[in-house]
Design a protein around this motif. Structure first.
Motif, PDB file in Angstrom:
ATOM      1  N   PRO A   1      -9.353 -10.897 -27.794  1.00  0.00           N
ATOM      2  CA  PRO A   1      -8.414  -9.799 -27.520  1.00  0.00           C
ATOM      3  C   PRO A   1      -7.331  -9.720 -28.601  1.00  0.00           C
ATOM      4  CG  PRO A   1      -8.054 -11.601 -25.993  1.00  0.00           C
ATOM      5  CD  PRO A   1      -9.249 -11.966 -26.820  1.00  0.00           C
ATOM      6  N   LEU A   2      -7.469  -8.787 -29.533  1.00  0.00           N
ATOM      7  CA  LEU A   2      -6.529  -8.626 -30.637  1.00  0.00           C
ATOM      8  C   LEU A   2      -5.849  -7.258 -30.662  1.00  0.00           C
ATOM      9  CD1 LEU A   2      -8.681 -10.146 -33.533  1.00  0.00           C
ATOM     10  CD2 LEU A   2      -6.821 -11.240 -32.295  1.00  0.00           C
ATOM     11  N   ILE A   3      -6.351  -6.304 -29.894  1.00  0.00           N
ATOM     12  CA  ILE A   3      -5.872  -4.932 -29.954  1.00  0.00           C
ATOM     13  C   ILE A   3      -4.836  -4.702 -28.857  1.00  0.00           C
ATOM     14  CG2 ILE A   3      -6.577  -2.511 -29.835  1.00  0.00           C
ATOM     15  CD1 ILE A   3      -7.680  -4.045 -32.234  1.00  0.00           C
ATOM     16  N   PRO A   4      -3.655  -4.150 -29.198  1.00  0.00           N
ATOM     17  CA  PRO A   4      -2.662  -3.871 -28.151  1.00  0.00           C
ATOM     18  C   PRO A   4      -3.125  -2.727 -27.253  1.00  0.00           C
ATOM     19  CG  PRO A   4      -1.890  -3.068 -30.260  1.00  0.00           C
ATOM     20  CD  PRO A   4      -3.163  -3.812 -30.518  1.00  0.00           C
ATOM     21  N   CYS A   5      -2.923  -2.892 -25.953  1.00  0.00           N
ATOM     22  CA  CYS A   5      -3.329  -1.841 -25.019  1.00  0.00           C
ATOM     23  C   CYS A   5      -2.420  -1.860 -23.798  1.00  0.00           C
ATOM     24  CB  CYS A   5      -4.784  -1.999 -24.610  1.00  0.00           C
ATOM     25  SG  CYS A   5      -5.140  -3.466 -23.659  1.00  0.00           S
ATOM     26  N   LYS A   6      -2.364  -0.710 -23.129  1.00  0.00           N
ATOM     27  CA  LYS A   6      -1.637  -0.587 -21.872  1.00  0.00           C
ATOM     28  C   LYS A   6      -2.660  -0.640 -20.748  1.00  0.00           C
ATOM     29  CE  LYS A   6       0.572   3.297 -22.350  1.00  0.00           C
ATOM     30  NZ  LYS A   6       1.506   4.421 -22.206  1.00  0.00           N
ATOM     31  N   VAL A   7      -2.446  -1.516 -19.801  1.00  0.00           N
ATOM     32  CA  VAL A   7      -3.344  -1.642 -18.658  1.00  0.00           C
ATOM     33  C   VAL A   7      -2.559  -1.258 -17.415  1.00  0.00           C
ATOM     34  CG1 VAL A   7      -4.762  -3.223 -17.311  1.00  0.00           C
ATOM     35  CG2 VAL A   7      -4.616  -3.485 -19.787  1.00  0.00           C
ATOM     36  N   SER A   8      -3.129  -0.326 -16.644  1.00  0.00           N
ATOM     37  CA  SER A   8      -2.486   0.078 -15.397  1.00  0.00           C
ATOM     38  C   SER A   8      -3.547   0.169 -14.308  1.00  0.00           C
ATOM     39  CB  SER A   8      -1.766   1.409 -15.562  1.00  0.00           C
ATOM     40  OG  SER A   8      -2.673   2.411 -15.957  1.00  0.00           O
TER      41      SER A   8
ATOM     42  N   ILE B   1      -7.040   1.161 -15.749  1.00  0.00           N
ATOM     43  CA  ILE B   1      -7.110   2.104 -16.859  1.00  0.00           C
ATOM     44  C   ILE B   1      -6.555   1.393 -18.091  1.00  0.00           C
ATOM     45  CG2 ILE B   1      -6.283   4.294 -17.767  1.00  0.00           C
ATOM     46  CD1 ILE B   1      -5.913   5.219 -14.879  1.00  0.00           C
ATOM     47  N   ARG B   2      -7.304   1.447 -19.176  1.00  0.00           N
ATOM     48  CA  ARG B   2      -6.851   0.842 -20.431  1.00  0.00           C
ATOM     49  C   ARG B   2      -6.642   1.933 -21.462  1.00  0.00           C
ATOM     50  NH1 ARG B   2     -10.618  -4.471 -21.325  1.00  0.00           N
ATOM     51  NH2 ARG B   2     -10.076  -5.437 -19.360  1.00  0.00           N
ATOM     52  N   GLU B   3      -5.476   1.929 -22.080  1.00  0.00           N
ATOM     53  CA  GLU B   3      -5.191   2.834 -23.183  1.00  0.00           C
ATOM     54  C   GLU B   3      -4.967   1.973 -24.422  1.00  0.00           C
ATOM     55  OE1 GLU B   3      -1.986   5.461 -22.465  1.00  0.00           O
ATOM     56  OE2 GLU B   3      -3.068   6.595 -20.950  1.00  0.00           O
ATOM     57  N   TYR B   4      -5.895   2.029 -25.346  1.00  0.00           N
ATOM     58  CA  TYR B   4      -5.808   1.239 -26.568  1.00  0.00           C
ATOM     59  C   TYR B   4      -4.776   1.865 -27.499  1.00  0.00           C
ATOM     60  CZ  TYR B   4     -10.121  -0.669 -24.744  1.00  0.00           C
ATOM     61  OH  TYR B   4     -11.060  -1.250 -23.936  1.00  0.00           O
ATOM     62  N   PHE B   5      -3.903   1.047 -28.032  1.00  0.00           N
ATOM     63  CA  PHE B   5      -2.786   1.462 -28.876  1.00  0.00           C
ATOM     64  C   PHE B   5      -1.845   2.419 -28.137  1.00  0.00           C
ATOM     65  CE2 PHE B   5      -6.121   0.547 -32.061  1.00  0.00           C
ATOM     66  CZ  PHE B   5      -5.471  -0.458 -32.755  1.00  0.00           C
ATOM     67  N   GLY B   6      -1.970   2.525 -26.824  1.00  0.00           N
ATOM     68  CA  GLY B   6      -1.168   3.454 -26.054  1.00  0.00           C
ATOM     69  C   GLY B   6      -1.539   4.893 -26.312  1.00  0.00           C
ATOM     70  N   TYR B   7      -2.724   5.124 -26.884  1.00  0.00           N
ATOM     71  CA  TYR B   7      -3.114   6.459 -27.325  1.00  0.00           C
ATOM     72  C   TYR B   7      -4.386   6.969 -26.662  1.00  0.00           C
ATOM     73  CZ  TYR B   7      -4.797  10.076 -30.488  1.00  0.00           C
ATOM     74  OH  TYR B   7      -5.292  11.230 -30.992  1.00  0.00           O
ATOM     75  N   THR B   8      -5.439   6.185 -26.638  1.00  0.00           N
ATOM     76  CA  THR B   8      -6.727   6.642 -26.144  1.00  0.00           C
ATOM     77  C   THR B   8      -7.362   5.593 -25.230  1.00  0.00           C
ATOM     78  OG1 THR B   8      -8.912   7.466 -26.767  1.00  0.00           O
ATOM     79  CG2 THR B   8      -7.955   5.774 -28.176  1.00  0.00           C
ATOM     80  N   SER B   9      -8.164   6.072 -24.301  1.00  0.00           N
ATOM     81  CA  SER B   9      -8.851   5.144 -23.406  1.00  0.00           C
ATOM     82  C   SER B   9     -10.329   5.013 -23.761  1.00  0.00           C
ATOM     83  CB  SER B   9      -8.710   5.612 -21.956  1.00  0.00           C
ATOM     84  OG  SER B   9      -9.291   6.884 -21.799  1.00  0.00           O
TER      85      SER B   9
END
Length: 99
Positions: A25-32, A58-66
């Motif tokens: 796991p190296l990529i920043p993401c938002k998990v909700s 729900i995962r949004e990679y780089f806070g931009y796309t899922s």
């Protein structure tokens, strides 16, 4: 360092980071969670397609796309540009010291 070597090293680092992000796991993401009013939390995620698709969050990679496909391209481009800038300034200092 000549431009051709900078391109080659930057491409190598970008591909190596991409392959590493498939394993670790190296990529920043938002998990909700999938609830009506989710509160997302930032964490690091893997780009492995087997672990990326979950039905509980729900995962949004780089806070931009899922989606994973744009994330692959964003990862390759960002790491490539960061490496190019790093090599530009790192080799510039060495050339100035020689003069």
């Amino acid at each position: 360092m000549i431009f051709k070597k900078k391109l080659m090293f930057s491409t190598f680092l970008s591909i190596a980071f991409f392959i590493g992000s498939l394993i670790m796991p190296l990529i920043p993401c938002k998990v909700s969670p999938l609830v009506p009013n989710p509160t997302p939390q930032w964490t690091f995620c893997s780009l492995n397609p087997d672990t990326a698709q979950t039905s509980i969050a729900i995962r949004e990679y780089f806070g931009y796309t899922s989606q994973l496909t744009p994330t692959y391209f964003i990862t390759l481009i960002i790491i490539f540009l960061v490496a190019m800038v790093f090599f530009h300034y790192a080799t510039r200092r060495k050339l100035e010291k020689r003069r």
